[in-house]
Design a protein around this motif. Structure first.
Motif, PDB file in Angstrom:
ATOM      1  N   ILE A 119     -10.201  -1.714  -0.554  1.00 42.84           N
ATOM      2  CA  ILE A 119     -10.416  -0.419  -1.207  1.00 42.84           C
ATOM      3  C   ILE A 119      -9.174   0.427  -0.936  1.00 42.84           C
ATOM      4  N   HIS A 120      -8.981   1.485  -1.700  1.00 44.26           N
ATOM      5  CA  HIS A 120      -7.825   2.324  -1.372  1.00 44.26           C
ATOM      6  C   HIS A 120      -8.100   3.147  -0.115  1.00 44.26           C
ATOM      7  N   GLY A 121      -9.291   3.752  -0.051  1.00 41.30           N
ATOM      8  CA  GLY A 121      -9.653   4.512   1.145  1.00 41.30           C
ATOM      9  C   GLY A 121      -9.940   5.976   0.881  1.00 41.30           C
TER      10      GLY A 121
ATOM     11  N   ASN B 186      -5.784   7.376  -5.242  1.00 42.72           N
ATOM     12  CA  ASN B 186      -5.942   8.729  -5.789  1.00 42.72           C
ATOM     13  C   ASN B 186      -4.702   9.204  -6.542  1.00 42.72           C
ATOM     14  N   HIS B 187      -3.507   8.784  -6.095  1.00 41.94           N
ATOM     15  CA  HIS B 187      -2.282   9.206  -6.788  1.00 41.94           C
ATOM     16  C   HIS B 187      -2.088   8.488  -8.121  1.00 41.94           C
ATOM     17  N   ASP B 188      -2.833   7.411  -8.331  1.00 39.82           N
ATOM     18  CA  ASP B 188      -2.699   6.678  -9.588  1.00 39.82           C
ATOM     19  C   ASP B 188      -3.525   7.297 -10.712  1.00 39.82           C
TER      20      ASP B 188
ATOM     21  N   GLY C 107      -5.693   1.665   2.496  1.00 37.58           N
ATOM     22  CA  GLY C 107      -4.447   2.390   2.785  1.00 37.58           C
ATOM     23  C   GLY C 107      -4.774   3.856   2.937  1.00 37.58           C
ATOM     24  N   HIS C 108      -4.217   4.648   2.083  1.00 33.70           N
ATOM     25  CA  HIS C 108      -4.541   6.061   1.892  1.00 33.70           C
ATOM     26  C   HIS C 108      -4.065   7.010   2.991  1.00 33.70           C
ATOM     27  N   ILE C 109      -4.311   6.686   4.259  1.00 27.61           N
ATOM     28  CA  ILE C 109      -3.938   7.656   5.301  1.00 27.61           C
ATOM     29  C   ILE C 109      -2.513   7.433   5.822  1.00 27.61           C
ATOM     30  N   HIS C 110      -1.844   6.434   5.260  1.00 31.35           N
ATOM     31  CA  HIS C 110      -0.422   6.197   5.537  1.00 31.35           C
ATOM     32  C   HIS C 110      -0.102   5.847   6.989  1.00 31.35           C
ATOM     33  N   HIS C 111      -1.054   5.379   7.726  1.00 25.12           N
ATOM     34  CA  HIS C 111      -0.684   4.747   8.995  1.00 25.12           C
ATOM     35  C   HIS C 111      -1.640   3.623   9.372  1.00 25.12           C
TER      36      HIS C 111
ATOM     37  N   SER D 261       0.788  -1.220   0.000  1.00 22.17           N
ATOM     38  CA  SER D 261       0.000   0.000   0.000  1.00 22.17           C
ATOM     39  C   SER D 261       0.825   1.277   0.000  1.00 22.17           C
ATOM     40  N   ASP D 262       0.377   2.238  -0.793  1.00 16.50           N
ATOM     41  CA  ASP D 262       0.980   3.566  -0.800  1.00 16.50           C
ATOM     42  C   ASP D 262       2.498   3.538  -0.969  1.00 16.50           C
ATOM     43  N   ILE D 263       2.908   2.888  -2.034  1.00 16.14           N
ATOM     44  CA  ILE D 263       4.337   2.844  -2.346  1.00 16.14           C
ATOM     45  C   ILE D 263       4.813   4.243  -2.765  1.00 16.14           C
ATOM     46  N   HIS D 264       4.017   4.922  -3.550  1.00 20.06           N
ATOM     47  CA  HIS D 264       4.343   6.295  -3.996  1.00 20.06           C
ATOM     48  C   HIS D 264       5.701   6.371  -4.696  1.00 20.06           C
ATOM     49  N   TYR D 265       5.976   5.397  -5.545  1.00 19.07           N
ATOM     50  CA  TYR D 265       7.242   5.412  -6.291  1.00 19.07           C
ATOM     51  C   TYR D 265       7.367   6.719  -7.079  1.00 19.07           C
TER      52      TYR D 265
ATOM     53  N   GLY E 239      -3.116   0.382  -3.966  1.00 24.62           N
ATOM     54  CA  GLY E 239      -3.099   1.654  -4.699  1.00 24.62           C
ATOM     55  C   GLY E 239      -2.095   2.671  -4.216  1.00 24.62           C
ATOM     56  N   ASP E 240      -2.041   3.783  -4.937  1.00 22.39           N
ATOM     57  CA  ASP E 240      -0.980   4.779  -4.792  1.00 22.39           C
ATOM     58  C   ASP E 240       0.378   4.133  -5.066  1.00 22.39           C
ATOM     59  N   LEU E 241       0.413   3.415  -6.176  1.00 20.97           N
ATOM     60  CA  LEU E 241       1.653   2.773  -6.631  1.00 20.97           C
ATOM     61  C   LEU E 241       2.703   3.837  -6.936  1.00 20.97           C
TER      62      LEU E 241
HETATM   63 MN   LIG Z   1      -1.195   7.581  -0.520  1.00 18.14          MN
END
Ligand SMILES: [Mn+2]
Length: 413
Positions: free
Chosen positions: A325-327, A267-269, A355-359, A166-170, A215-217
């Motif tokens: 879901i991503h969140g 959302n970042h995808d 994921g989404h909220i990063h914690h 989750s939320d790799i944000h590459y 998500g948020d790859l």
């Molecule tokens: Mn994210």
């Protein structure tokens, strides 16, 4: 050797080494500002003028000269070299362009809008696909892990594990006292996570793994205006390179157990920043999934690709159903969400995971029913510190499922 080109009037124009240096740098900077790495040659000519080179051109002969010079020099200058040039005040015109982007908020928003419009146009453009193909050509997917490193013990209960990504944000670049992040760190963290997953496989006698990407790859370069400055690589490079890291991750685990993989979009995808103006299925995961599906199909890997819906997936293991879901489109802190999603999809979910909220959060909303958010690979960034005011550690999470129960587990990184 002096280089030259023929101008529109048919006159031979000899250019200096310094001219070529500058022309190449400006070209590269302009390409960085363009999602397809195209150069606006009119802009290039203007910037050359500002640097004091009045003998540049926009015609084909000039463009070929610069291109062949680039080719001859072989290597494209590194990011560091770009930074050097900028900090040394060597290229005032580039500083001016970037300064202009930075200066007024209004101007920034205007730029953002036109950039986003461009992205939307480009997505439909064959150039985008060409760029992906170009980036893919450099990859080698022929080396596939050997499926022989481990055999679950036969006399013990064999478990299934859902491993969430989750939320790799590459592509994000974070440089805070508390957190550093870039593509190398990203690769290292995914490798570390794979190691922890493998250790858990052996310890818990896991016989099959389902990797679920929430998500948020990618970080994306068009999410918020600030992302132009806190991200590296173009959009298509981020998608291809992040996907390669996911393939490495899957490959490593699949040397131990059979692996299934699904991914949904965050959302970042989204290829268009604003969620209301984005086409529902226009996202990076679609491209990434296609790459992984192709990889799974044509290599002799143990990884099986399973198609998910764009923003939702469910996995059934034995008598348990899990919802993913991503969140960003749902509120995972709202205690009725699990019931709502169960109703909507006609399944009795035991947990909804996002994921989404990063914690990491875990809410028990019924008898052994949970709403869970797993953490991120990226960790905190300027945005979360300044705007949301949130701090959290890096983590991911897994679900271990046996005959008589399941356990949701945070994996610290
Ligand atoms: Mn994210």
């Amino acid at each position: 050797m002096m280089r030259s080109y023929i101008n529109r009037k048919g006159t031979k124009v000899v250019v200096t080494e310094k001219h070529l240096d500058t022309a190449i740098k400006i070209k590269e900077e302009l390409q960085k500002l363009s999602p397809t790495r195209r150069t606006s040659w009119a802009r290039h000519k203007n910037m050359m003028k500002k640097e004091g080179f009045l003998d540049s051109d926009t015609n084909e002969a000039y463009r070929c000269l610069i291109k062949s010079e680039q080719k001859e020099r072989g290597v494209l200058p590194s990011v560091n070299k770009h930074a050097d040039l900028l900090s040394d005040n060597k290229l005032q015109s580039i500083k001016f362009e970037i300064g202009e982007l930075n200066s007024a908020k209004l101007e920034l928003q205007k730029q953002g809008t036109s950039v986003r419009k461009l992205v939307r146009d480009v997505n439909k453009d064959v150039l985008f696909i060409e760029h992906i193909e170009e980036a893919l050509k450099k990859k080698d997917f022929s080396k596939v892990g050997v499926f022989s490193k481990y055999a679950p013990e036969k006399y013990k209960e064999q478990k299934t594990m859902i491993v969430c990504l989750s939320d790799i944000h590459y592509g994000a670049v974070v440089n805070l006292p508390d957190n550093k992040f870039n593509r190398d760190i990203c690769a290292r963290l995914l490798n570390k996570y794979a190691d922890k997953v493998i250790a858990t496989i052996i310890k818990e006698n896991v016989s099959s793994v389902y990797v679920m990407n929430l998500g948020d790859l990618i970080e994306n370069v068009y999410m918020r205006n600030q992302n132009l400055y806190n991200s590296e690589e173009t959009l298509s490079e981020q998608i291809v390179n992040a996907t390669e890291l996911v393939i490495k991750f899957l490959d490593k685990i699949s040397a131990y157990v059979k692996v299934k993989y699904s991914a949904i979009a965050g959302n970042h995808d989204r290829l268009q920043g604003k969620k209301d103006s984005n086409l529902s299925a226009d996202h990076a995961i679609r491209v990434s999934n296609k790459i992984i599906e192709t990889y799974a199909k044509y290599s002799n890997t143990q990884v099986k690709f399973v198609a998910a819906e764009d923003y939702y997936h469910s996995i059934d293991v034995g008598k348990y159903s899990f919802c993913f879901i991503h969140g960003d489109l749902n509120n995972l802190q709202k205690k009725t969400l699990l019931a709502e999603l169960s109703n909507l999809h006609g399944k009795h979910f035991v947990a909804v995971i996002g994921g989404h909220i990063h914690h990491f959060t875990m809410l028990e909303v019924g008898n052994d029913q949970y709403q869970v958010t797993f953490g991120s690979i990226k960790g905190i960034d300027e945005y979360s510190v300044n705007i949301i005011g949130a701090k959290s550690s890096r983590s991911q999470g897994v679900v271990l499922i046996g005959k008589d129960g399941f356990e949701i587990r945070k994996i610290g990184l």
